[in-house]
Scaffold this motif. Structure first.
Motif, PDB file in Angstrom:
ATOM      1  N   PHE A 181     -35.677  33.074 -34.158  1.00  0.00           N
ATOM      2  CA  PHE A 181     -34.350  33.108 -34.772  1.00  0.00           C
ATOM      3  C   PHE A 181     -34.290  32.195 -35.990  1.00  0.00           C
ATOM      4  O   PHE A 181     -33.829  32.596 -37.068  1.00  0.00           O
ATOM      5  CB  PHE A 181     -33.293  32.694 -33.745  1.00  0.00           C
ATOM      6  N   TYR A 182     -34.783  30.965 -35.832  1.00  0.00           N
ATOM      7  CA  TYR A 182     -34.702  30.012 -36.942  1.00  0.00           C
ATOM      8  C   TYR A 182     -35.696  30.338 -38.056  1.00  0.00           C
ATOM      9  O   TYR A 182     -35.480  29.952 -39.207  1.00  0.00           O
ATOM     10  CB  TYR A 182     -34.883  28.586 -36.435  1.00  0.00           C
ATOM     11  N   ARG A 183     -36.757  31.058 -37.724  1.00  0.00           N
ATOM     12  CA  ARG A 183     -37.666  31.514 -38.775  1.00  0.00           C
ATOM     13  C   ARG A 183     -36.914  32.391 -39.771  1.00  0.00           C
ATOM     14  O   ARG A 183     -37.097  32.277 -40.981  1.00  0.00           O
ATOM     15  CB  ARG A 183     -38.826  32.290 -38.153  1.00  0.00           C
ATOM     16  N   GLY A 184     -36.067  33.243 -39.249  1.00  0.00           N
ATOM     17  CA  GLY A 184     -35.296  34.117 -40.116  1.00  0.00           C
ATOM     18  C   GLY A 184     -34.075  33.459 -40.731  1.00  0.00           C
ATOM     19  O   GLY A 184     -33.566  33.923 -41.758  1.00  0.00           O
ATOM     20  N   TRP A 185     -33.610  32.376 -40.117  1.00  0.00           N
ATOM     21  CA  TRP A 185     -32.371  31.734 -40.559  1.00  0.00           C
ATOM     22  C   TRP A 185     -32.603  30.596 -41.546  1.00  0.00           C
ATOM     23  O   TRP A 185     -31.696  30.176 -42.269  1.00  0.00           O
ATOM     24  CB  TRP A 185     -31.605  31.215 -39.337  1.00  0.00           C
ATOM     25  N   ALA A 186     -33.833  30.096 -41.601  1.00  0.00           N
ATOM     26  CA  ALA A 186     -34.108  28.875 -42.369  1.00  0.00           C
ATOM     27  C   ALA A 186     -33.636  28.966 -43.815  1.00  0.00           C
ATOM     28  O   ALA A 186     -33.099  28.000 -44.372  1.00  0.00           O
ATOM     29  CB  ALA A 186     -35.604  28.546 -42.310  1.00  0.00           C
ATOM     30  N   SER A 187     -33.815  30.125 -44.440  1.00  0.00           N
ATOM     31  CA  SER A 187     -33.504  30.244 -45.863  1.00  0.00           C
ATOM     32  C   SER A 187     -32.009  30.181 -46.151  1.00  0.00           C
ATOM     33  O   SER A 187     -31.603  29.746 -47.240  1.00  0.00           O
ATOM     34  CB  SER A 187     -34.081  31.546 -46.426  1.00  0.00           C
ATOM     35  N   SER A 188     -31.177  30.597 -45.202  1.00  0.00           N
ATOM     36  CA  SER A 188     -29.725  30.606 -45.441  1.00  0.00           C
ATOM     37  C   SER A 188     -28.968  29.600 -44.574  1.00  0.00           C
ATOM     38  O   SER A 188     -27.735  29.528 -44.649  1.00  0.00           O
ATOM     39  CB  SER A 188     -29.154  32.016 -45.188  1.00  0.00           C
ATOM     40  N   TYR A 189     -29.683  28.812 -43.794  1.00  0.00           N
ATOM     41  CA  TYR A 189     -29.051  27.921 -42.822  1.00  0.00           C
ATOM     42  C   TYR A 189     -28.049  26.967 -43.476  1.00  0.00           C
ATOM     43  O   TYR A 189     -26.893  26.853 -43.045  1.00  0.00           O
ATOM     44  CB  TYR A 189     -30.118  27.124 -42.071  1.00  0.00           C
ATOM     45  N   GLU A 190     -28.468  26.286 -44.524  1.00  0.00           N
ATOM     46  CA  GLU A 190     -27.586  25.285 -45.128  1.00  0.00           C
ATOM     47  C   GLU A 190     -26.347  25.926 -45.738  1.00  0.00           C
ATOM     48  O   GLU A 190     -25.243  25.366 -45.646  1.00  0.00           O
ATOM     49  CB  GLU A 190     -28.349  24.466 -46.164  1.00  0.00           C
ATOM     50  N   LEU A 191     -26.503  27.077 -46.356  1.00  0.00           N
ATOM     51  CA  LEU A 191     -25.341  27.786 -46.894  1.00  0.00           C
ATOM     52  C   LEU A 191     -24.383  28.183 -45.772  1.00  0.00           C
ATOM     53  O   LEU A 191     -23.163  28.040 -45.901  1.00  0.00           O
ATOM     54  CB  LEU A 191     -25.786  29.031 -47.657  1.00  0.00           C
ATOM     55  N   ASP A 192     -24.943  28.650 -44.671  1.00  0.00           N
ATOM     56  CA  ASP A 192     -24.111  29.111 -43.551  1.00  0.00           C
ATOM     57  C   ASP A 192     -23.300  27.969 -42.950  1.00  0.00           C
ATOM     58  O   ASP A 192     -22.083  28.084 -42.769  1.00  0.00           O
ATOM     59  CB  ASP A 192     -24.969  29.763 -42.475  1.00  0.00           C
ATOM     60  N   VAL A 193     -23.977  26.878 -42.614  1.00  0.00           N
ATOM     61  CA  VAL A 193     -23.247  25.782 -41.970  1.00  0.00           C
ATOM     62  C   VAL A 193     -22.316  25.093 -42.961  1.00  0.00           C
ATOM     63  O   VAL A 193     -21.270  24.563 -42.589  1.00  0.00           O
ATOM     64  CB  VAL A 193     -24.203  24.770 -41.295  1.00  0.00           C
ATOM     65  N   GLY A 194     -22.693  25.124 -44.250  1.00  0.00           N
ATOM     66  CA  GLY A 194     -21.799  24.578 -45.268  1.00  0.00           C
ATOM     67  C   GLY A 194     -20.515  25.386 -45.373  1.00  0.00           C
ATOM     68  O   GLY A 194     -19.421  24.826 -45.510  1.00  0.00           O
ATOM     69  N   ARG A 195     -20.636  26.697 -45.298  1.00  0.00           N
ATOM     70  CA  ARG A 195     -19.452  27.558 -45.339  1.00  0.00           C
ATOM     71  C   ARG A 195     -18.546  27.307 -44.144  1.00  0.00           C
ATOM     72  O   ARG A 195     -17.344  27.530 -44.212  1.00  0.00           O
ATOM     73  CB  ARG A 195     -19.871  29.028 -45.355  1.00  0.00           C
ATOM     74  N   ASP A 196     -19.127  26.857 -43.030  1.00  0.00           N
ATOM     75  CA  ASP A 196     -18.327  26.622 -41.823  1.00  0.00           C
ATOM     76  C   ASP A 196     -17.936  25.157 -41.671  1.00  0.00           C
ATOM     77  O   ASP A 196     -17.561  24.719 -40.586  1.00  0.00           O
ATOM     78  CB  ASP A 196     -19.097  27.104 -40.587  1.00  0.00           C
ATOM     79  N   GLY A 197     -18.030  24.390 -42.751  1.00  0.00           N
ATOM     80  CA  GLY A 197     -17.502  23.025 -42.754  1.00  0.00           C
ATOM     81  C   GLY A 197     -18.258  22.041 -41.886  1.00  0.00           C
ATOM     82  O   GLY A 197     -17.664  21.107 -41.328  1.00  0.00           O
ATOM     83  N   TYR A 198     -19.577  22.186 -41.793  1.00  0.00           N
ATOM     84  CA  TYR A 198     -20.385  21.345 -40.914  1.00  0.00           C
ATOM     85  C   TYR A 198     -20.447  19.912 -41.443  1.00  0.00           C
ATOM     86  O   TYR A 198     -21.081  19.642 -42.465  1.00  0.00           O
ATOM     87  CB  TYR A 198     -21.784  21.938 -40.833  1.00  0.00           C
ATOM     88  N   CYS A 199     -19.802  18.990 -40.728  1.00  0.00           N
ATOM     89  CA  CYS A 199     -19.787  17.586 -41.151  1.00  0.00           C
ATOM     90  C   CYS A 199     -20.514  16.680 -40.156  1.00  0.00           C
ATOM     91  O   CYS A 199     -20.530  15.458 -40.341  1.00  0.00           O
ATOM     92  CB  CYS A 199     -18.350  17.107 -41.348  1.00  0.00           C
TER      93      CYS A 199
END
Length: 235
Positions: free
Chosen positions: A34-52
């Motif tokens: 799962f994370y192999r496929g998610w690594a490239s967009s992970y930071e954008l995704d969690v940033g969009r969801d307000g990850y603090c």
């Protein structure tokens, strides 16, 4: 489609990927895939969801260093357990910490963390649900663990291994999503380790900000000499 509609669609897709990661039941191969496929967009995704979460954990490490350590911040050795792409490491570096090591289950996420230039060393393919024999006992002044004790990822008993790698009188700083705390035996594990004299709870921030959809509890544990003693299974 308007810009607002596009933004909403991206946020919904990001939230779905985050939710999907919670349904993997701690299965190492499924998580790694799962994370192999998610690594490239992970930071954008969690940033969009307000990850603090990374900011809160790093700020807690800063407060702990100021309150408890005589050493300068740049001399404090920190392990970022489950470092992902290096979001916590970047915040720690911003606050003046220099001696940072990290590991993650996903080699692809670990490679992203390496490329930040923040860490001395980052290891991939490291499963926190098992013994971490490559990591010596009593090595780190502070161990941080953010976004790891969450549904479908790491079991509560991994806290014992984090304590082993942390020096006596050192600290573990960890986040637990509210849903994880409610669905698992994390608080029971904390009590068990406290009763065994392995650690003490120095601070707990309850229901703090974490990500847009859900808050988290933040824990600060101080480790004792017993954390580095052999367990019954090792004797």
């Amino acid at each position: 489609m308007t810009t607002l509609d596009q933004q909403t669609t991206l946020e919904q897709a990001a939230r779905k990927r985050i939710k999907d990661s919670h349904a993997l039941d701690g299965d190492v191969s499924r998580l790694a895939h799962f994370y192999r496929g998610w690594a490239s967009s992970y930071e954008l995704d969690v940033g969009r969801d307000g990850y603090c979460g990374p900011t809160v954990v790093a700020e807690l490490a800063s407060a702990v260093q100021t309150a408890y350590f005589a050493n300068e911040r740049a001399a404090i050795a920190i392990l970022d357990a489950g470092c992902g792409t290096g979001l916590v490491g970047a915040q720690l570096k911003r606050l003046g910490f220099q001696l940072l090591d990290g590991f993650d289950l996903s080699e692809e996420m670990a490679e992203k963390a390496r490329k930040t230039g923040v860490y001395r060393d980052v290891q991939g393919d490291v499963d926190l649900n098992g013994p971490l024999s490559d990591y010596s006992s009593a090595t780190y002044d502070i161990t941080v663990c953010c976004g790891v004790f969450t549904l479908g990822h790491v079991r509560p008993d991994a806290l014992r291994e984090l304590a082993r790698m942390t020096r006596p009188n050192g600290f573990i700083i960890a986040s637990t999503r509210k849903s994880y705390a409610e669905a698992t035996s994390f608080e029971d594990e904390v009590r068990r380790l406290q009763d065994a004299g392995v650690l003490v709870t120095a601070q707990r921030l309850k229901d703090g900000k974490y990500i847009a959809e859900e808050g988290a509890h933040y824990w600060v544990f101080q480790v004792t000499d017993k954390a580095n003693a052999p367990t019954e299974e090792q004797l």
